[in-house]
Scaffold this motif. Structure first.
Motif, PDB file in Angstrom:
ATOM      1  N   GLY A 160       0.864  -1.485  -0.243  1.00 43.43           N
ATOM      2  CA  GLY A 160       0.163  -0.156   0.098  1.00 43.43           C
ATOM      3  C   GLY A 160       0.717   0.918  -0.034  1.00 43.43           C
ATOM      4  N   TRP A 161       1.877   1.193   0.490  1.00 37.62           N
ATOM      5  CA  TRP A 161       2.683   2.508   1.174  1.00 37.62           C
ATOM      6  C   TRP A 161       3.385   2.597  -0.993  1.00 37.62           C
ATOM      7  CZ3 TRP A 161       7.537   3.905  -0.073  1.00 37.62           C
ATOM      8  CH2 TRP A 161       8.040   5.461   0.256  1.00 37.62           C
ATOM      9  N   ARG A 162       3.867   1.898  -0.972  1.00 37.06           N
ATOM     10  CA  ARG A 162       4.788   2.062  -2.316  1.00 37.06           C
ATOM     11  C   ARG A 162       3.905   2.668  -4.105  1.00 37.06           C
ATOM     12  NH1 ARG A 162       9.284   3.186  -2.490  1.00 37.06           N
ATOM     13  NH2 ARG A 162      10.100   1.770  -0.814  1.00 37.06           N
ATOM     14  N   GLN A 163       1.987   1.914  -3.043  1.00 38.59           N
ATOM     15  CA  GLN A 163       1.153   2.172  -4.270  1.00 38.59           C
ATOM     16  C   GLN A 163       0.788   3.712  -4.353  1.00 38.59           C
ATOM     17  OE1 GLN A 163       0.536   0.094  -7.129  1.00 38.59           O
ATOM     18  NE2 GLN A 163       0.231   2.311  -7.798  1.00 38.59           N
ATOM     19  N   THR A 197      14.908   9.234  -3.851  1.00 41.14           N
ATOM     20  CA  THR A 197      14.169   9.223  -3.334  1.00 41.14           C
ATOM     21  C   THR A 197      13.529   8.018  -2.045  1.00 41.14           C
ATOM     22  OG1 THR A 197      12.569   8.676  -4.558  1.00 41.14           O
ATOM     23  CG2 THR A 197      13.099  10.029  -5.209  1.00 41.14           C
ATOM     24  N   ASP A 198      13.230   8.292  -1.132  1.00 38.11           N
ATOM     25  CA  ASP A 198      12.657   7.750  -0.454  1.00 38.11           C
ATOM     26  C   ASP A 198      13.963   7.132   0.647  1.00 38.11           C
ATOM     27  OD1 ASP A 198      11.509   5.519   0.985  1.00 38.11           O
ATOM     28  OD2 ASP A 198      11.051   4.275  -0.199  1.00 38.11           O
ATOM     29  N   ARG A 199      14.901   6.396   0.208  1.00 32.55           N
ATOM     30  CA  ARG A 199      15.393   5.219   0.098  1.00 32.55           C
ATOM     31  C   ARG A 199      16.874   6.294   0.116  1.00 32.55           C
ATOM     32  NH1 ARG A 199      13.560  -0.537  -0.652  1.00 32.55           N
ATOM     33  NH2 ARG A 199      12.006  -0.209   0.513  1.00 32.55           N
ATOM     34  N   LEU A 200      18.506   5.489   0.996  1.00 31.66           N
ATOM     35  CA  LEU A 200      19.488   5.534   0.311  1.00 31.66           C
ATOM     36  C   LEU A 200      20.520   5.072  -0.297  1.00 31.66           C
ATOM     37  CD1 LEU A 200      19.548   7.538   3.735  1.00 31.66           C
ATOM     38  CD2 LEU A 200      19.431   8.567   1.964  1.00 31.66           C
ATOM     39  N   GLU A 234      13.409  10.216   7.706  1.00 29.93           N
ATOM     40  CA  GLU A 234      14.687   9.822   8.586  1.00 29.93           C
ATOM     41  C   GLU A 234      13.996   7.808   9.315  1.00 29.93           C
ATOM     42  OE1 GLU A 234      17.112  11.168   8.759  1.00 29.93           O
ATOM     43  OE2 GLU A 234      16.630  12.142   7.798  1.00 29.93           O
ATOM     44  N   PHE A 235      14.379   6.863   8.866  1.00 35.12           N
ATOM     45  CA  PHE A 235      14.385   5.636   9.273  1.00 35.12           C
ATOM     46  C   PHE A 235      14.112   5.200  10.200  1.00 35.12           C
ATOM     47  CE2 PHE A 235      14.789   5.038   4.360  1.00 35.12           C
ATOM     48  CZ  PHE A 235      12.985   5.538   4.391  1.00 35.12           C
ATOM     49  N   ALA A 236      15.837   6.007  10.556  1.00 35.13           N
ATOM     50  CA  ALA A 236      15.753   4.987  12.316  1.00 35.13           C
ATOM     51  C   ALA A 236      15.301   5.824  12.792  1.00 35.13           C
ATOM     52  CB  ALA A 236      17.961   5.997  12.356  1.00 35.13           C
ATOM     53  N   THR A 289      17.265   0.375   3.015  1.00 31.64           N
ATOM     54  CA  THR A 289      17.760   1.386   3.856  1.00 31.64           C
ATOM     55  C   THR A 289      16.582   1.706   5.376  1.00 31.64           C
ATOM     56  OG1 THR A 289      18.444   2.767   2.232  1.00 31.64           O
ATOM     57  CG2 THR A 289      18.839   4.118   4.344  1.00 31.64           C
ATOM     58  N   PRO A 290      15.805   1.046   5.062  1.00 31.76           N
ATOM     59  CA  PRO A 290      14.752   1.051   6.446  1.00 31.76           C
ATOM     60  C   PRO A 290      14.852   0.125   6.852  1.00 31.76           C
ATOM     61  CG  PRO A 290      13.711   1.210   3.886  1.00 31.76           C
ATOM     62  CD  PRO A 290      14.540   1.310   3.755  1.00 31.76           C
ATOM     63  N   THR A 291      14.754  -0.860   6.247  1.00 30.08           N
ATOM     64  CA  THR A 291      15.281  -2.214   7.411  1.00 30.08           C
ATOM     65  C   THR A 291      16.552  -2.085   7.920  1.00 30.08           C
ATOM     66  OG1 THR A 291      14.516  -3.098   4.660  1.00 30.08           O
ATOM     67  CG2 THR A 291      15.677  -4.612   6.800  1.00 30.08           C
ATOM     68  N   LEU A 315      18.028   0.681   9.343  1.00 29.35           N
ATOM     69  CA  LEU A 315      17.860   2.349   9.838  1.00 29.35           C
ATOM     70  C   LEU A 315      16.460   1.309  10.716  1.00 29.35           C
ATOM     71  CD1 LEU A 315      18.858   4.350   7.746  1.00 29.35           C
ATOM     72  CD2 LEU A 315      20.127   4.109   9.111  1.00 29.35           C
ATOM     73  N   ARG A 316      16.055   1.485  10.087  1.00 32.69           N
ATOM     74  CA  ARG A 316      13.914   1.106  11.556  1.00 32.69           C
ATOM     75  C   ARG A 316      15.118   0.291  12.645  1.00 32.69           C
ATOM     76  NH1 ARG A 316       9.661   1.517   7.093  1.00 32.69           N
ATOM     77  NH2 ARG A 316       9.623   3.559   6.871  1.00 32.69           N
ATOM     78  N   ALA A 317      15.756  -0.688  12.503  1.00 32.70           N
ATOM     79  CA  ALA A 317      16.169  -2.105  13.366  1.00 32.70           C
ATOM     80  C   ALA A 317      16.988  -1.221  14.323  1.00 32.70           C
ATOM     81  CB  ALA A 317      16.698  -2.767  12.605  1.00 32.70           C
ATOM     82  N   ASP A 367       9.793  -9.548   4.328  1.00 27.60           N
ATOM     83  CA  ASP A 367       9.554  -8.658   2.748  1.00 27.60           C
ATOM     84  C   ASP A 367       8.706  -8.239   2.093  1.00 27.60           C
ATOM     85  OD1 ASP A 367      12.236 -10.098   1.352  1.00 27.60           O
ATOM     86  OD2 ASP A 367      10.866 -11.609   1.140  1.00 27.60           O
ATOM     87  N   TRP A 368       8.801  -6.839   3.607  1.00 22.78           N
ATOM     88  CA  TRP A 368       7.446  -5.963   3.272  1.00 22.78           C
ATOM     89  C   TRP A 368       5.974  -6.084   2.744  1.00 22.78           C
ATOM     90  CZ3 TRP A 368      10.134  -2.370   5.452  1.00 22.78           C
ATOM     91  CH2 TRP A 368      11.398  -1.524   4.930  1.00 22.78           C
ATOM     92  N   THR A 369       5.749  -7.418   2.794  1.00 23.72           N
ATOM     93  CA  THR A 369       4.429  -7.637   2.215  1.00 23.72           C
ATOM     94  C   THR A 369       3.370  -8.721   3.099  1.00 23.72           C
ATOM     95  OG1 THR A 369       5.069  -9.567   1.488  1.00 23.72           O
ATOM     96  CG2 THR A 369       5.082  -8.301  -0.056  1.00 23.72           C
ATOM     97  N   ALA A 420       6.861  -4.232  13.794  1.00 22.28           N
ATOM     98  CA  ALA A 420       6.413  -4.849  12.471  1.00 22.28           C
ATOM     99  C   ALA A 420       7.175  -3.288  11.444  1.00 22.28           C
ATOM    100  CB  ALA A 420       5.704  -5.548  11.434  1.00 22.28           C
ATOM    101  N   GLN A 421       8.330  -3.591  11.057  1.00 22.23           N
ATOM    102  CA  GLN A 421       8.816  -2.354  10.377  1.00 22.23           C
ATOM    103  C   GLN A 421       7.756  -1.722   9.026  1.00 22.23           C
ATOM    104  OE1 GLN A 421      13.268  -3.348   8.595  1.00 22.23           O
ATOM    105  NE2 GLN A 421      13.650  -3.051  10.395  1.00 22.23           N
ATOM    106  N   ASN A 422       6.623  -2.635   8.804  1.00 24.85           N
ATOM    107  CA  ASN A 422       5.657  -1.140   7.703  1.00 24.85           C
ATOM    108  C   ASN A 422       4.386  -2.460   8.020  1.00 24.85           C
ATOM    109  OD1 ASN A 422       5.442  -3.865   6.166  1.00 24.85           O
ATOM    110  ND2 ASN A 422       5.963  -2.506   4.248  1.00 24.85           N
ATOM    111  N   ASP A 423       3.729  -1.324   7.939  1.00 25.52           N
ATOM    112  CA  ASP A 423       1.654  -1.433   8.183  1.00 25.52           C
ATOM    113  C   ASP A 423       1.223  -3.161   7.532  1.00 25.52           C
ATOM    114  OD1 ASP A 423       2.051   0.806   9.272  1.00 25.52           O
ATOM    115  OD2 ASP A 423       1.095   1.501   7.434  1.00 25.52           O
ATOM    116  N   VAL A 481       4.772   0.844  10.995  1.00 25.75           N
ATOM    117  CA  VAL A 481       5.478   2.246  10.479  1.00 25.75           C
ATOM    118  C   VAL A 481       4.844   2.084   8.690  1.00 25.75           C
ATOM    119  CG1 VAL A 481       7.822   3.745   9.650  1.00 25.75           C
ATOM    120  CG2 VAL A 481       7.641   1.546  11.957  1.00 25.75           C
ATOM    121  N   ASP A 482       4.595   3.144   8.991  1.00 27.18           N
ATOM    122  CA  ASP A 482       3.755   3.737   6.851  1.00 27.18           C
ATOM    123  C   ASP A 482       2.746   4.673   7.686  1.00 27.18           C
ATOM    124  OD1 ASP A 482       5.624   2.743   5.552  1.00 27.18           O
ATOM    125  OD2 ASP A 482       4.675   1.285   4.796  1.00 27.18           O
ATOM    126  N   GLY A 483       1.338   4.447   8.282  1.00 23.97           N
ATOM    127  CA  GLY A 483       0.531   5.346   8.379  1.00 23.97           C
ATOM    128  C   GLY A 483      -0.455   5.006   7.140  1.00 23.97           C
TER     129      GLY A 483
END
Ligand code: AHR
Length: 322
Positions: free
Chosen positions: A45-48, A119-122, A138-140, A173-175, A177-179, A201-203, A226-229, A255-257
């Protein structure tokens, strides 16, 4: 002469008008600025929402967008960026699938005098002159916030809190830095004990499978980060299948919203959601326009963040498009 929106519309010959009399953005005229954009994929959903934001902003700003979806494949993504250089686009932007492997293609872009925006990641490159700007979260600090809010729920109680973590795709990157952010806060306060981790795997399906593994391997789980919704919502399914009450025991922070996660909060199945806004299309196009006209752009642009709980979820859903 001052032009109204309607006046501008009538000047754009051949451009259809929508029902409200405005410009039909489904069929905009092409502007002089070309942007090659490579997206990670369409993993959730976030990526879409991120893709929609970029496409809409390109239309609004009359930017000729050459959009390519890497399908989560780092090699294809690098080949896509090479193709933007071959096409001599004015600006290249991309959300990297993984951080590594970028040196050669970005040196080629620099030699061709095509500015690059992340964009989004580094990316993991020491030579920071390979990109002119980066736009994202800022993922961290998202990881910090997840731990701070979770921990606060246990204020006034004793004993350690057993937390498991569901990670995004390896190498992104978010995997990482969020950790790191979550672990750093947990280490400072020593209440949260990170007992196990699994990749989702984000899904949603990945999150469900990861949660099953974590349940098999661990007797007592008090909380899930969970690192994403999408992965968090998958974990909810696995926990319900195992007869647990997700959102309460264990608590779940994601994380995401996305709207789906805010609904999960309102339903009491998630505990906290840390926002990571996918709406970075407009700031990206503004950087692209400035670069095209030879202007200076900020090296780093940070997107908004917020924290939602079951009480604030309903309000946050109002007007949310993703
Ligand atoms: O890079 C941002 C992350 O990538 C989002 O949190 C996640 O949902 C997406 O797949």
């Amino acid at each position: 002469m001052t032009l109204t929106a309607a006046g501008v519309g009538s000047l754009l010959a051949g451009c259809a008008e929508d029902e409200a009399g405005g410009i039909d953005l489904k069929n905009p005229p092409k502007g002089p600025i070309s942007l090659g954009f490579s997206q990670v994929g369409a993993e959730g959903g976030w990526r879409q929402a991120n893709t929609n934001s970029i496409k809409k902003a390109a239309e609004r700003n009359r930017i000729d967008l050459n959009f390519k979806d890497a399908g989560g494949d780092p090699k294809k993504q690098i080949a896509d960026v090479h193709s933007f250089i071959d096409a001599r686009v004015n600006v290249i932007a991309f959300a990297p699938v993984v951080e590594t492997g970028w040196g050669e293609v970005l040196r080629r872009a620099r030699d061709a005098a095509i500015p690059v925006v992340l964009t989004d990641r580094l990316i993991d490159e020491k030579d920071t002159s390979l990109w002119v700007s980066s736009i994202g979260a800022e993922f961290a600090s998202e990881g910090n916030l997840a731990a701070i809010y979770l921990e606060n729920d246990y204020a006034g109680t004793t004993g350690t809190v057993n937390v498991v973590e569901i990670l995004g795709a390896t190498g992104a990157t978010p995997t990482k830095l969020r950790a790191e952010g979550f672990a750093a806060t947990a280490a400072k306060t020593r209440r949260l004990n990170i007992i196990d981790k699994a990749t989702g795997d984000w899904t949603k399906d990945g999150g469900r499978a990861a949660m099953r593994k974590l349940l098999d391997r661990n007797k007592r789980i008090d909380a899930v980060f969970a690192q994403n919704d999408d992965m968090g919502l998958g974990a909810v399914i696995a926990l319900e299948e195992a007869g647990k009450k997700p959102g309460t025991a264990p608590k779940i922070v994601t994380v995401d919203g996305t709207k789906a996660a805010l609904q999960g909060l309102a339903d009491g199945k998630l505990t906290y959601v840390i926002e990571c806004s996918p709406e970075i299309g407009e700031p990206l196009m503004s950087v692209v326009v400035d670069l095209f006209h030879g202007g200076r752009v900020p090296k780093r642009i940070e997107s908004d963040k917020a924290v939602f709980d079951p009480q604030t979820a309903a309000d946050a859903m109002t007007g949310r498009t993703y």
